[in-house]
Design an enzyme around this catalytic site. Structure first.
Site, PDB file in Angstrom:
ATOM      1  N   GLU A   1      -3.522   4.423   2.232  1.00  0.00           N
ATOM      2  CA  GLU A   1      -3.678   4.733   3.643  1.00  0.00           C
ATOM      3  C   GLU A   1      -3.576   6.244   3.829  1.00  0.00           C
ATOM      4  OE1 GLU A   1      -1.480   3.438   7.818  1.00  0.00           O
ATOM      5  OE2 GLU A   1      -0.312   3.462   5.984  1.00  0.00           O
TER       6      GLU A   1
ATOM      7  N   HIS B   1       0.835  -1.200   0.000  1.00  0.00           N
ATOM      8  CA  HIS B   1       0.000   0.000   0.000  1.00  0.00           C
ATOM      9  C   HIS B   1       0.869   1.249   0.000  1.00  0.00           C
ATOM     10  CE1 HIS B   1       0.797  -0.387   4.371  1.00  0.00           C
ATOM     11  NE2 HIS B   1       0.592   0.925   4.431  1.00  0.00           N
TER      12      HIS B   1
END
Length: 122
Positions: free
Chosen positions: A118, A69
């Site tokens: 994120e 991520h």
């Protein structure tokens, strides 16, 4: 996500002169993490901690490892969540405390062109 945390940390330390933290177990996230700091970049090397780790599932699909991520720092996590939720889904209704001890929330990868993203409170 990396299959060999020690080897990956060593590469950043030796080849790039990065400051590399000792491994830290984060059982609440199911990972062992090493923080890598370069002049203008921060990287988290993630390794599974336990069989139920989401990182293990990622490595099962990507045995050589890869980018799990990306993380974007935001000035106000609540305001950012309110803004992005107009067009994107978050994976939780409330921020959780992330690996750096700051509030974080993840955006659904299908709403970010396949990238798990994120948001982290700066």
């Amino acid at each position: 996500a990396v299959p060999d945390l020690e080897r990956a940390a060593g590469r950043y330390r030796e080849a790039m002169g990065a400051v590399v933290s000792p491994p830290q177990d984060l059982p609440e996230h199911g990972v062992t993490v090493v923080f890598v700091e370069l002049e203008n970049t921060k990287i988290e090397l993630l390794h599974p901690l336990g069989e139920a780790s989401p990182i293990q599932k990622f490595l099962d699909r990507n045995p050589a490892g890869g980018i799990h991520h990306i993380c974007l720092e935001v000035g106000d996590i609540e305001a950012s969540m309110a803004h992005v939720s107009q067009t994107m889904r978050t994976l939780s209704d409330e921020p959780k405390i992330g690996a750096h001890g700051k509030p974080v929330v993840f955006l659904h990868p299908k709403d970010c062109d396949g990238v798990l993203t994120e948001l982290e409170q700066a």
